[in-house]
Design an enzyme around this catalytic site. Sequence first.
Site, PDB file in Angstrom:
ATOM      1  N   GLY A   1     -30.114  -8.579  -5.399  1.00 37.74           N
ATOM      2  CA  GLY A   1     -29.398  -8.362  -4.431  1.00 37.74           C
ATOM      3  C   GLY A   1     -28.305  -9.208  -3.920  1.00 37.74           C
ATOM      4  N   THR A   2     -28.283 -10.203  -4.966  1.00 38.55           N
ATOM      5  CA  THR A   2     -27.376 -11.440  -4.516  1.00 38.55           C
ATOM      6  C   THR A   2     -26.106 -10.896  -4.576  1.00 38.55           C
ATOM      7  OG1 THR A   2     -28.808 -13.039  -6.006  1.00 38.55           O
ATOM      8  CG2 THR A   2     -26.686 -13.816  -5.251  1.00 38.55           C
ATOM      9  N   THR A   3     -25.103 -11.461  -3.365  1.00 37.02           N
ATOM     10  CA  THR A   3     -23.806 -11.172  -3.287  1.00 37.02           C
ATOM     11  C   THR A   3     -23.016 -12.337  -3.702  1.00 37.02           C
ATOM     12  OG1 THR A   3     -24.254 -11.934  -0.951  1.00 37.02           O
ATOM     13  CG2 THR A   3     -24.577  -9.330  -1.536  1.00 37.02           C
TER      14      THR A   3
ATOM     15  N   ALA B   1     -27.667  -3.840  -5.636  1.00 41.87           N
ATOM     16  CA  ALA B   1     -27.085  -3.102  -4.319  1.00 41.87           C
ATOM     17  C   ALA B   1     -26.672  -4.460  -3.628  1.00 41.87           C
ATOM     18  CB  ALA B   1     -28.306  -2.512  -3.734  1.00 41.87           C
TER      19      ALA B   1
ATOM     20  N   ASN C   1     -26.576  -4.069  -0.306  1.00 39.91           N
ATOM     21  CA  ASN C   1     -27.670  -3.931   0.790  1.00 39.91           C
ATOM     22  C   ASN C   1     -28.636  -2.864   0.444  1.00 39.91           C
ATOM     23  OD1 ASN C   1     -28.717  -3.512   3.559  1.00 39.91           O
ATOM     24  ND2 ASN C   1     -26.893  -4.454   4.077  1.00 39.91           N
ATOM     25  N   PHE C   2     -29.881  -3.251   0.569  1.00 39.25           N
ATOM     26  CA  PHE C   2     -31.090  -2.629   0.084  1.00 39.25           C
ATOM     27  C   PHE C   2     -31.718  -1.809   1.365  1.00 39.25           C
ATOM     28  CE2 PHE C   2     -30.996  -5.050  -3.526  1.00 39.25           C
ATOM     29  CZ  PHE C   2     -31.204  -4.158  -4.602  1.00 39.25           C
TER      30      PHE C   2
ATOM     31  N   HIS D   1     -22.981 -12.481  10.473  1.00 43.90           N
ATOM     32  CA  HIS D   1     -24.236 -12.951   9.947  1.00 43.90           C
ATOM     33  C   HIS D   1     -24.330 -14.336  10.100  1.00 43.90           C
ATOM     34  CE1 HIS D   1     -23.316  -9.622   7.026  1.00 43.90           C
ATOM     35  NE2 HIS D   1     -24.702  -9.651   6.696  1.00 43.90           N
TER      36      HIS D   1
ATOM     37  N   LYS E   1     -24.972 -18.380   5.589  1.00 46.33           N
ATOM     38  CA  LYS E   1     -24.863 -17.304   4.737  1.00 46.33           C
ATOM     39  C   LYS E   1     -23.676 -18.096   3.824  1.00 46.33           C
ATOM     40  CE  LYS E   1     -23.362 -12.416   3.532  1.00 46.33           C
ATOM     41  NZ  LYS E   1     -24.126 -12.636   2.440  1.00 46.33           N
TER      42      LYS E   1
ATOM     43  N   GLY F   1     -21.244  -8.781   1.130  1.00 49.11           N
ATOM     44  CA  GLY F   1     -21.145  -8.094   0.047  1.00 49.11           C
ATOM     45  C   GLY F   1     -21.291  -6.423   0.763  1.00 49.11           C
TER      46      GLY F   1
HETATM   47  N1  LIG Z   1     -28.619  -6.893  -1.254  1.00 46.84           N
HETATM   48  C1  LIG Z   1     -29.349  -7.322  -0.009  1.00 46.84           C
HETATM   49  O1  LIG Z   1     -29.788  -6.351   0.686  1.00 46.84           O
HETATM   50  C2  LIG Z   1     -29.279  -8.612   0.854  1.00 46.84           C
HETATM   51  C3  LIG Z   1     -28.775  -9.463   0.134  1.00 46.84           C
HETATM   52  N2  LIG Z   1     -28.727 -10.990   0.324  1.00 46.84           N
HETATM   53  C4  LIG Z   1     -28.322 -11.865  -0.708  1.00 46.84           C
HETATM   54  O2  LIG Z   1     -29.386 -12.475  -1.294  1.00 46.84           O
HETATM   55  C5  LIG Z   1     -28.876 -13.819  -1.549  1.00 46.84           C
HETATM   56  C6  LIG Z   1     -30.188 -14.696  -0.930  1.00 46.84           C
HETATM   57  O3  LIG Z   1     -30.112 -14.700   0.485  1.00 46.84           O
HETATM   58  P1  LIG Z   1     -30.978 -15.681   1.165  1.00 46.84           P
HETATM   59  O4  LIG Z   1     -32.805 -15.467   0.649  1.00 46.84           O
HETATM   60  O5  LIG Z   1     -30.907 -15.304   2.483  1.00 46.84           O
HETATM   61  O6  LIG Z   1     -30.687 -17.211   0.712  1.00 46.84           O
HETATM   62  P2  LIG Z   1     -31.407 -18.418   0.793  1.00 46.84           P
HETATM   63  O7  LIG Z   1     -30.558 -19.580   0.595  1.00 46.84           O
HETATM   64  O8  LIG Z   1     -32.381 -18.366   2.010  1.00 46.84           O
HETATM   65  O9  LIG Z   1     -32.308 -18.529  -0.610  1.00 46.84           O
HETATM   66  C7  LIG Z   1     -31.865 -18.646  -1.943  1.00 46.84           C
HETATM   67  C8  LIG Z   1     -32.888 -19.151  -2.818  1.00 46.84           C
HETATM   68  O10 LIG Z   1     -32.199 -19.032  -3.980  1.00 46.84           O
HETATM   69  C9  LIG Z   1     -32.837 -20.351  -4.702  1.00 46.84           C
HETATM   70  N3  LIG Z   1     -31.961 -20.589  -5.907  1.00 46.84           N
HETATM   71  C10 LIG Z   1     -31.005 -21.160  -5.924  1.00 46.84           C
HETATM   72  N4  LIG Z   1     -30.568 -21.314  -7.292  1.00 46.84           N
HETATM   73  C11 LIG Z   1     -31.458 -20.734  -7.924  1.00 46.84           C
HETATM   74  C12 LIG Z   1     -31.487 -20.613  -9.224  1.00 46.84           C
HETATM   75  N5  LIG Z   1     -30.831 -21.136 -10.129  1.00 46.84           N
HETATM   76  N6  LIG Z   1     -32.878 -20.164  -9.762  1.00 46.84           N
HETATM   77  C13 LIG Z   1     -33.908 -19.457  -8.876  1.00 46.84           C
HETATM   78  N7  LIG Z   1     -33.643 -19.800  -7.776  1.00 46.84           N
HETATM   79  C14 LIG Z   1     -32.551 -20.417  -7.301  1.00 46.84           C
HETATM   80  C15 LIG Z   1     -33.001 -21.302  -3.663  1.00 46.84           C
HETATM   81  O11 LIG Z   1     -33.587 -22.175  -3.971  1.00 46.84           O
HETATM   82  P3  LIG Z   1     -33.541 -23.658  -3.444  1.00 46.84           P
HETATM   83  O12 LIG Z   1     -34.085 -23.392  -2.108  1.00 46.84           O
HETATM   84  O13 LIG Z   1     -34.728 -24.557  -4.224  1.00 46.84           O
HETATM   85  O14 LIG Z   1     -32.138 -24.270  -3.646  1.00 46.84           O
HETATM   86  C16 LIG Z   1     -33.405 -20.473  -2.534  1.00 46.84           C
HETATM   87  O15 LIG Z   1     -34.800 -19.993  -2.506  1.00 46.84           O
HETATM   88  C17 LIG Z   1     -27.425 -13.943  -0.721  1.00 46.84           C
HETATM   89  O16 LIG Z   1     -26.669 -13.807  -1.972  1.00 46.84           O
HETATM   90  C18 LIG Z   1     -27.311 -13.105   0.093  1.00 46.84           C
HETATM   91  O17 LIG Z   1     -26.100 -12.709   0.380  1.00 46.84           O
HETATM   92  C19 LIG Z   1     -29.208 -11.083   1.392  1.00 46.84           C
HETATM   93  C20 LIG Z   1     -30.106 -10.223   2.378  1.00 46.84           C
HETATM   94  C21 LIG Z   1     -30.207  -8.802   1.879  1.00 46.84           C
HETATM   95  O1  LIG Z   2     -26.812 -13.199   3.230  1.00 41.66           O
HETATM   96  C1  LIG Z   2     -27.483 -12.213   4.095  1.00 41.66           C
HETATM   97  O2  LIG Z   2     -27.951 -12.463   4.951  1.00 41.66           O
HETATM   98  C2  LIG Z   2     -27.188 -10.663   3.852  1.00 41.66           C
HETATM   99  N1  LIG Z   2     -26.509 -10.393   2.655  1.00 41.66           N
HETATM  100  C3  LIG Z   2     -26.043  -9.266   2.357  1.00 41.66           C
HETATM  101  C4  LIG Z   2     -24.520  -9.043   2.234  1.00 41.66           C
HETATM  102  O3  LIG Z   2     -23.746  -9.981   1.889  1.00 41.66           O
HETATM  103  O4  LIG Z   2     -24.009  -8.085   2.518  1.00 41.66           O
HETATM  104  C5  LIG Z   2     -26.766  -8.167   2.988  1.00 41.66           C
HETATM  105  C6  LIG Z   2     -27.227  -8.392   4.595  1.00 41.66           C
HETATM  106  O5  LIG Z   2     -26.031  -8.070   5.075  1.00 41.66           O
HETATM  107  C7  LIG Z   2     -27.740  -9.714   4.619  1.00 41.66           C
END
Ligand SMILES: NC(=O)C1=CN([C@@H]2O[C@H](COP(=O)(O)OP(=O)(O)OC[C@H]3O[C@@H](n4cnc5c(N)ncnc54)[C@H](OP(=O)(O)O)[C@@H]3O)[C@@H](O)[C@H]2O)C=CC1
Ligand SMILES: O=C(O)C1=N[C@H](C(=O)O)C[C@H](O)C1
Length: 238
Positions: A75-77, A100, A102-103, A135, A139, A145
């Site tokens: 889900g990473t963007t 995706a 967004n899930f 957001h 972020k 994304g």
């Molecule tokens: N598609 C969807 O529905 C959604 C997508 N997202 C996306 O998901 C991503 C993460 O969001 P979020 O959880 O809020 O972000 P956070 O910053 O809270 O978490 C990111 C995590 O990734 C870890 N990390 C960084 N580098 C690595 C690596 N090389 N290997 C493994 N882990 C690593 C970090 O670890 P550390 O803390 O040790 O640095 C941290 O635990 C973003 O791109 C966001 O836009 C978010 C919500 C919904």
């Molecule tokens: O980083 C977030 O929090 C989110 N990221 C996704 C995006 O970039 O669209 C999905 C959601 O909006 C939350």
Amino acid sequence: MKIALIGYGKMGKAIDAIATAKGHEVILRIDHDAQHLLEKEHLGQADVAIEFTTPETAYHNIQKCFEANVPVVSGTTGWLEKLPEVNAECEKGHHAFLHATNFSIGVNIFFEVNKRLADLMASQPQYNVWMEEIHHTQKKDAPSGTAITLAEQLLASVDRKKGWVNEETQQTDMLSIISKRIDPAPGTHTIHYSSPIDDITITHTAHSREGFAAGAVVAAEWLKDKTGVFTMRDVLNL
Ligand SMILES: NC(=O)C1=CN([C@@H]2O[C@H](COP(=O)(O)OP(=O)(O)OC[C@H]3O[C@@H](n4cnc5c(N)ncnc54)[C@H](OP(=O)(O)O)[C@@H]3O)[C@@H](O)[C@H]2O)C=CC1
Ligand SMILES: O=C(O)C1=N[C@H](C(=O)O)C[C@H](O)C1
């Protein structure tokens, strides 16, 4: 199902709670400091990996899943210029990959509404269109994304817009996407159509991360024994 969580931040933790409550076993919780767990001897023990990390690390993490031959939901963007490359590698190696922006089920329905509204607005040039996404301040990427997916859908129909810019613009042939960072907003997306006579706006507002996390777990359950490249549209049969 044995799950490897790659990324254990806000989303990783939300997914852990939902997957565990559904009876799945989270066998790996991999953050930035646990890179050795991405090697095949560890990662290879999972039935599926769920990857929510950073724009800089997602590509590498997905490669590691392919190397370990573990299906991966990501889900990473903010890294999606590399998506075609990943899709091709997945097909070539007969791996399984589902991405995706967004899930959440609500946003995936919103995507369908967006496409329909854009089709209707294609022949109504009196409406200007612009988007806004809000957001939380942690972020890393802008626009979101989800906003990029909405913009790509809209641009496919509304040909008076030639592309998007992440700012307000006077260029009438460009779609403006305004990004705001306000805590604690989990994610709000609005599309505005505005004419001298009236306005139409559609908005999706996430009240928490639960929808994103629950959708990612459903996607992982769905992907587990498949090979190929998929999106949330496949999971939801849209
Ligand atoms: N598609 C969807 O529905 C959604 C997508 N997202 C996306 O998901 C991503 C993460 O969001 P979020 O959880 O809020 O972000 P956070 O910053 O809270 O978490 C990111 C995590 O990734 C870890 N990390 C960084 N580098 C690595 C690596 N090389 N290997 C493994 N882990 C690593 C970090 O670890 P550390 O803390 O040790 O640095 C941290 O635990 C973003 O791109 C966001 O836009 C978010 C919500 C919904
Ligand atoms: O980083 C977030 O929090 C989110 N990221 C996704 C995006 O970039 O669209 C999905 C959601 O909006 C939350």
